[in-house]
Scaffold this active site. Structure first.
Site, mmCIF file in Angstrom:
data_model
loop_
_atom_site.group_PDB
_atom_site.id
_atom_site.type_symbol
_atom_site.label_atom_id
_atom_site.label_comp_id
_atom_site.label_asym_id
_atom_site.label_seq_id
_atom_site.Cartn_x
_atom_site.Cartn_y
_atom_site.Cartn_z
ATOM 1 N N GLU A 104 57.498 27.452 20.853
ATOM 2 C CA GLU A 104 58.527 27.766 20.006
ATOM 3 C C GLU A 104 58.891 29.028 20.220
ATOM 4 O O GLU A 104 58.107 30.121 20.428
ATOM 5 C CB GLU A 104 57.886 27.698 18.686
ATOM 6 N N ASP A 106 61.633 31.624 18.317
ATOM 7 C CA ASP A 106 62.163 31.679 16.923
ATOM 8 C C ASP A 106 63.043 32.967 16.859
ATOM 9 O O ASP A 106 62.881 34.268 16.983
ATOM 10 C CB ASP A 106 61.131 31.885 15.794
ATOM 11 N N GLU A 108 64.497 34.451 13.018
ATOM 12 C CA GLU A 108 64.265 34.224 11.635
ATOM 13 C C GLU A 108 64.983 35.366 11.116
ATOM 14 O O GLU A 108 64.780 36.671 11.334
ATOM 15 C CB GLU A 108 62.886 34.151 11.224
ATOM 16 N N GLN A 121 63.658 38.666 12.566
ATOM 17 C CA GLN A 121 62.178 38.405 13.128
ATOM 18 C C GLN A 121 62.136 37.381 14.271
ATOM 19 O O GLN A 121 62.705 36.240 14.194
ATOM 20 C CB GLN A 121 61.334 38.031 12.061
ATOM 21 N N THR A 122 61.763 37.829 15.377
ATOM 22 C CA THR A 122 61.629 36.891 16.653
ATOM 23 C C THR A 122 59.987 36.815 16.670
ATOM 24 O O THR A 122 59.438 37.640 16.357
ATOM 25 C CB THR A 122 62.234 37.584 17.711
ATOM 26 N N GLU A 133 55.146 38.543 16.454
ATOM 27 C CA GLU A 133 56.406 38.944 15.777
ATOM 28 C C GLU A 133 56.866 40.368 16.276
ATOM 29 O O GLU A 133 56.115 41.364 16.469
ATOM 30 C CB GLU A 133 56.257 39.164 14.165
ATOM 31 N N ASP A 197 58.144 34.454 -0.971
ATOM 32 C CA ASP A 197 56.664 34.972 -1.095
ATOM 33 C C ASP A 197 56.254 36.007 0.227
ATOM 34 O O ASP A 197 55.515 36.509 0.262
ATOM 35 C CB ASP A 197 55.572 33.723 -0.897
ATOM 36 N N GLY A 202 57.967 42.151 2.040
ATOM 37 C CA GLY A 202 56.577 41.608 1.994
ATOM 38 C C GLY A 202 56.262 40.956 0.944
ATOM 39 O O GLY A 202 55.395 40.615 0.485
#
Length: 299
Positions: A104, A106, A108, A121-122, A133, A197, A202
């Site tokens: 995957e 990503d 994000e 965020q990758t 991340e 969450d 965070g």
């Protein structure tokens, strides 16, 4: 010979297979429904010509997926992210294979309170293992206009690009004994959902549903990749989409695509110096022993 589809102009395929740079000139954006289909919450999609809007409200998020799976190539989508107070929301654009040992790649996009920058965020999963991340802020406001987000994947590297500027490279280090994603076909996906969450500071800042619906807008859908029919055995797709006997079938197999060029390398250094805010490679609290791939390259 496998075709590099789908792109809008079939005449370009023949030319592009043989002439590396000709393909670049031929690829044109497709309509959403030529390449993709809604995966869930169909009533959370609206269409305006070439534009797609996908919303998150307190009932549901939404997501879409490519109609086909691919092995190697480049996928791009232009996205305008949720405006205003987007805290708690995540919009994702990614490629993924299936199964417990999936691969995957990503993007994000982590929402934030009004006036605070979006974080991108990758992450890279190989054989079901992620935890790679990186987070960066952007050099523009991604909520004000459409910007291009792309994934380039070949047998040497995975490159994450923003407006064609590389922001991350995951290199093939199989010669160091590190697995590399090269034998599973991948679909292309996007989704928007509530992740308050963890998404914003965070998880300290929650989604404010009084600001719903949260809308992500899309256009410029491009997939220039080796298509893998479901009807064909995986081993045959690998054969079709890979270099065989030194034969280069696709522009992304050209030697010039095996690593960043000098200009792109400088761009990546600039991004890392000015916009990278988190890198798993340097997180000694999570990884007291530096992950093996981080010891060999700093991307």
């Amino acid at each position: 010979m496998a075709s590099s589809v789908p792109i809008s102009t079939m005449g370009c395929v023949v030319l592009g297979v043989f002439i590396a740079f000709a393909m670049v000139g031929c690829v044109s954006s497709s309509r959403f429904d030529e390449l993709f289909q809604p995966s869930w919450a169909f009533d959370h999609f609206t269409y305006e010509g070439e534009l797609l809007r996908m919303k998150l409200d307190n009932y549901s998020g939404a997501g879409f997926s490519s109609k086909s799976k691919y092995m190697f190539g480049k996928v791009s989508i232009k996205i305008k992210l949720v405006e205003g107070d987007s805290a708690g929301t995540v919009t994702a654009f990614y490629m993924s294979s299936e199964g417990p040992y999936h691969n995957e790649f990503d993007f994000e996009f982590l929402g934030n309170t009004t006036g605070e920058p979006y974080l991108v965020q990758t992450n890279v999963y190989v054989n079901g293992v992620g935890n790679r991340e990186q987070r960066l802020n952007l050099w523009f406001d991604p909520t004000k206009d459409f910007h291009s987000y792309s994934l380039l994947w070949n047998q040497r590297q995975v490159v994450f690009l923003v407006d064609d500027t590389p922001v991350r490279v995951h290199s093939n280090l199989e010669h160091k004994g590190i697995p590399y994603p090269k034998d599973q076909s991948m679909g292309v996906y996007s989704s928007i959902w509530n992740a308050d969450d963890w998404a914003t500071q965070g998880g300290r800042v929650k989604t404010d549903w009084s600001h719903a619906p949260f809308i992500a807008s899309y256009t410029g859908f491009e997939i220039d990749a080796c298509e893998c029919p479901d009807t064909m055995a995986a081993v045959n797709n690998i054969k079709r989409c890979s270099i065989s006997g030194g034969e280069k079938r696709y522009w992304w197999d050209e030697p010039t695509m095996s690593e960043l060029n000098i200009h792109q390398s400088h761009q990546l250094l600039w991004v890392r110096a000015n916009h990278l805010v988190y890198d798993y490679c340097t997180d000694t609290s999570r990884f007291p022993v530096t992950p093996v791939e981080c010891q060999h390259h700093r991307h």
